[in-house]
Design a protein around this motif. Structure first.
Motif, PDB file in Angstrom:
ATOM      1  N   ALA A   1      61.924  52.619 -18.269  1.00 17.71           N
ATOM      2  CA  ALA A   1      62.089  53.143 -16.899  1.00 17.71           C
ATOM      3  C   ALA A   1      63.322  53.758 -16.713  1.00 17.71           C
ATOM      4  O   ALA A   1      64.422  52.831 -16.811  1.00 17.71           O
ATOM      5  CB  ALA A   1      61.610  52.032 -15.921  1.00 17.71           C
TER       6      ALA A   1
ATOM      7  N   VAL B   1      59.380  56.987 -16.233  1.00 20.47           N
ATOM      8  CA  VAL B   1      59.900  56.381 -17.695  1.00 20.47           C
ATOM      9  C   VAL B   1      60.026  57.612 -18.621  1.00 20.47           C
ATOM     10  O   VAL B   1      59.610  58.774 -18.516  1.00 20.47           O
ATOM     11  CB  VAL B   1      58.696  55.784 -18.103  1.00 20.47           C
ATOM     12  CG1 VAL B   1      58.632  54.520 -17.005  1.00 20.47           C
ATOM     13  CG2 VAL B   1      57.408  56.671 -18.418  1.00 20.47           C
TER      14      VAL B   1
ATOM     15  N   ARG C   1      52.062  52.261 -10.890  1.00 20.19           N
ATOM     16  CA  ARG C   1      52.145  51.059 -10.787  1.00 20.19           C
ATOM     17  C   ARG C   1      50.894  50.159 -10.856  1.00 20.19           C
ATOM     18  O   ARG C   1      50.928  49.003 -11.055  1.00 20.19           O
ATOM     19  CB  ARG C   1      53.164  50.497  -9.723  1.00 20.19           C
ATOM     20  CG  ARG C   1      54.606  51.100  -9.861  1.00 20.19           C
ATOM     21  CD  ARG C   1      55.353  50.360  -8.860  1.00 20.19           C
ATOM     22  NE  ARG C   1      56.844  50.514  -9.133  1.00 20.19           N
ATOM     23  CZ  ARG C   1      57.590  49.901  -9.952  1.00 20.19           C
ATOM     24  NH1 ARG C   1      56.979  48.709 -10.625  1.00 20.19           N
ATOM     25  NH2 ARG C   1      59.004  50.125 -10.149  1.00 20.19           N
TER      26      ARG C   1
ATOM     27  N   ASP D   1      62.362  54.842  -9.811  1.00 20.02           N
ATOM     28  CA  ASP D   1      61.221  54.360  -8.976  1.00 20.02           C
ATOM     29  C   ASP D   1      60.757  55.719  -8.067  1.00 20.02           C
ATOM     30  O   ASP D   1      61.976  56.243  -7.707  1.00 20.02           O
ATOM     31  CB  ASP D   1      61.155  53.202  -8.144  1.00 20.02           C
ATOM     32  CG  ASP D   1      61.422  51.747  -9.030  1.00 20.02           C
ATOM     33  OD1 ASP D   1      60.546  51.674 -10.142  1.00 20.02           O
ATOM     34  OD2 ASP D   1      62.241  51.083  -8.924  1.00 20.02           O
TER      35      ASP D   1
ATOM     36  N   GLU E   1      52.924  54.541  -5.782  1.00 21.63           N
ATOM     37  CA  GLU E   1      54.148  53.873  -6.236  1.00 21.63           C
ATOM     38  C   GLU E   1      54.150  54.334  -7.772  1.00 21.63           C
ATOM     39  O   GLU E   1      53.057  53.942  -8.392  1.00 21.63           O
ATOM     40  CB  GLU E   1      54.241  52.263  -6.049  1.00 21.63           C
ATOM     41  CG  GLU E   1      54.086  51.788  -4.758  1.00 21.63           C
ATOM     42  CD  GLU E   1      55.354  51.822  -3.870  1.00 21.63           C
ATOM     43  OE1 GLU E   1      56.302  52.291  -4.662  1.00 21.63           O
ATOM     44  OE2 GLU E   1      55.484  52.000  -2.727  1.00 21.63           O
ATOM     45  N   TYR E   2      55.190  54.794  -8.310  1.00 20.92           N
ATOM     46  CA  TYR E   2      55.386  55.071  -9.718  1.00 20.92           C
ATOM     47  C   TYR E   2      56.570  54.619 -10.323  1.00 20.92           C
ATOM     48  O   TYR E   2      57.687  54.452  -9.482  1.00 20.92           O
ATOM     49  CB  TYR E   2      55.321  56.724  -9.879  1.00 20.92           C
ATOM     50  CG  TYR E   2      54.064  57.320  -9.334  1.00 20.92           C
ATOM     51  CD1 TYR E   2      52.925  57.376 -10.284  1.00 20.92           C
ATOM     52  CD2 TYR E   2      53.905  57.732  -8.257  1.00 20.92           C
ATOM     53  CE1 TYR E   2      51.883  58.123  -9.833  1.00 20.92           C
ATOM     54  CE2 TYR E   2      52.734  58.660  -7.798  1.00 20.92           C
ATOM     55  CZ  TYR E   2      51.674  58.585  -8.450  1.00 20.92           C
ATOM     56  OH  TYR E   2      50.618  59.359  -8.218  1.00 20.92           O
ATOM     57  N   GLU E   3      56.722  54.337 -11.523  1.00 21.15           N
ATOM     58  CA  GLU E   3      57.935  54.442 -12.153  1.00 21.15           C
ATOM     59  C   GLU E   3      58.116  55.631 -13.030  1.00 21.15           C
ATOM     60  O   GLU E   3      57.158  56.099 -13.541  1.00 21.15           O
ATOM     61  CB  GLU E   3      57.884  53.182 -13.269  1.00 21.15           C
ATOM     62  CG  GLU E   3      58.063  51.840 -12.904  1.00 21.15           C
ATOM     63  CD  GLU E   3      57.769  50.761 -13.839  1.00 21.15           C
ATOM     64  OE1 GLU E   3      58.858  49.838 -13.993  1.00 21.15           O
ATOM     65  OE2 GLU E   3      57.002  50.808 -14.469  1.00 21.15           O
TER      66      GLU E   3
ATOM     67  N   ILE F   1      67.230  53.699 -11.203  1.00 20.01           N
ATOM     68  CA  ILE F   1      67.508  52.497 -11.798  1.00 20.01           C
ATOM     69  C   ILE F   1      68.929  52.476 -12.439  1.00 20.01           C
ATOM     70  O   ILE F   1      69.351  53.211 -13.360  1.00 20.01           O
ATOM     71  CB  ILE F   1      66.346  51.878 -12.922  1.00 20.01           C
ATOM     72  CG1 ILE F   1      65.027  51.751 -12.293  1.00 20.01           C
ATOM     73  CG2 ILE F   1      66.926  50.754 -13.356  1.00 20.01           C
ATOM     74  CD1 ILE F   1      63.980  51.555 -13.125  1.00 20.01           C
TER      75      ILE F   1
END
Length: 422
Positions: A34, A116, A74, A37, A112-114, A421
């Motif tokens: 990740a 990656v 998510r 966000d 909601e997403y990450e 992040i």
């Protein structure tokens, strides 16, 4: 959206093509790291079966060699592969990478997403490109756009890279075009005693860039036209997978002062394919007028009426449609900026959106910054706009219904909140 229900609302053929290959990657990307966000919110109550979002992601580009960026939901862990824009140059740029993702979202929903990193995989969609350099054909399931060069009736070459015609696949492959000239005749300009010219008259380009990807193909050009060296031109088309429209953004920047008798943009000129023009007017009303008069006497509901009551130059959209074959083609004016390099407004005379008669019963619309007389345009003046050109289905009772719906969606994009992040 504005297309036949069997085309995208019920079958969602394009959408499943786009996301199907992305979701298949879920099992092959088990070691995804990740890097950010992303929160996406639908703001105005429109469910979106296929929406493209561009995200500027903070990341060292060297980490993306032979890799791809994904959205990981998510809630269910599903992965959606992105198209990294201008991948060929990211190693030369800063630590910000722009990535395009296809998403779906319900009205007023927040997802909601990450973001990656995963292994890069080939993504198959309905978007195709054929040709070399700027002599291109670009198509998806809705249309085939011809950007190849074309000769005028007096045997002059109009350069490749400008739209010559567009074939409507879901309407018997009818080919919208204009004899002997390009269909998309903009930006355009004229000086006194000098031939009228457009961006298609550029003979040598300053810059050309073509972005080829599964979700968007873009064609960018910049340069100057002979006899109009005072005007620096830029233009970029964007064609999307699964969408019955494409966008065109352009800028005319005056690098030296000049006097013009014409200055135009957003010009689409076509043969006799349509019966009516339609556009919004004051108080939220919609106006429809015939493009061809059926009686010897011209009624007040005709093109000539617009000479007394012109259409606003910045009308939010403008379209032609055919009341028999039930298709339309229109311009959605999403962005425009006429500020000069000093922050003031660039000059205009009698600015308006206009419909004009052409040879052999052709018709065209354009946005005019200069419609009559002569205008001195000082150095530093700029005229920028971004328009979306859409194919839409027509209900004769409410012919504007679908294009209005599309305009509402495109002018109210989803809201994104990106958090890197560290």
């Amino acid at each position: 959206m504005i297309f036949k229900k069997e085309s995208i609302f019920t079958s969602l053929f394009s959408f499943y093509i786009l996301l199907g290959s992305a979701l298949l990657l879920f099992t092959s990307c088990t070691k995804n790291e990740a890097v950010g966000d992303l929160q996406i919110t639908e703001p105005v109550g429109i469910s979106r079966d296929l929406e493209y979002v561009e995200v500027n992601i903070t990341i060292d580009p060297r980490r993306l060699v032979n890799k791809a960026l994904f959205l990981r939901n998510r809630n269910d862990g599903d992965l959606i592969i992105g198209q990294i824009l201008d991948r060929s140059k990211i190693l030369l740029d800063s630590n910000v990478v722009q990535c395009l993702f296809p998403i779906s979202i319900k009205a007023h929903e927040t997802n909601e997403y990450e973001i990656v990193i995963g292994d890069n995989k080939k993504t198959i969609t309905d978007l195709e490109l054929k040709g070399e350099r700027l002599d291109l054909f670009i198509e998806n399931e809705y249309f085939k756009a011809d950007l190849t060069s074309k000769k005028t009736s007096d045997n002059k070459e109009l350069s490749a890279g400008q739209l010559s015609s567009i074939s409507l696949k879901q309407h018997n492959d009818i080919n919208l075009e204009r004899n002997n000239i390009k269909m998309h005749w903009a930006p355009s300009f004229q000086k006194k005693n000098v031939d009228y010219k457009t961006m298609a008259h550029i003979q040598e380009f300053d810059s050309i860039h073509i972005e080829k990807g599964p979700y968007v193909i873009s064609v960018y050009r910049s340069g100057k036209v002979n006899d109009y060296e005072e005007i620096q031109l830029e233009g970029e088309y964007k064609f999307y997978a699964g969408k019955p429209y494409f966008s065109f953004s352009s800028e005319m920047k005056m690098v030296d002062s000049l006097t013009v008798t014409m200055l135009r943009n957003d010009e689409m000129t076509m043969n006799r394919f349509f019966t009516h023009a339609i556009f919004p007017i004051a108080n939220g009303k919609i106006k429809t007028i015939p493009l061809y008069d059926k009686a010897p006497l011209i009624s007040h509901h005709s093109i000539k009426e617009l000479r007394k009551h012109p259409v606003d130059a910045n009308a939010r959209w403008f379209a032609f449609y055919n009341d028999s074959t039930k298709y339309g083609f229109g311009s959605l004016r999403l962005h425009f900026d006429y500020k000069n390099l000093s922050g003031g407004l660039s000059p205009m005379i009698d600015a308006q959106t206009k419909i004009t008669y052409a040879h052999h019963e052709g018709r065209y619309w354009d946005r005019r910054f200069v419609d009559s007389g002569e205008l001195r345009v000082p150095k530093g003046s700029k005229y920028f706009e971004e328009n979306v050109y859409a194919i839409f289905d027509v209900d004769n009772e409410h012919p504007s219904k679908e294009i209005e719906k599309l305009y509402e969606q495109l002018s109210n994009p989803v809201i994104m909140k990106y958090t890197p992040i560290q």
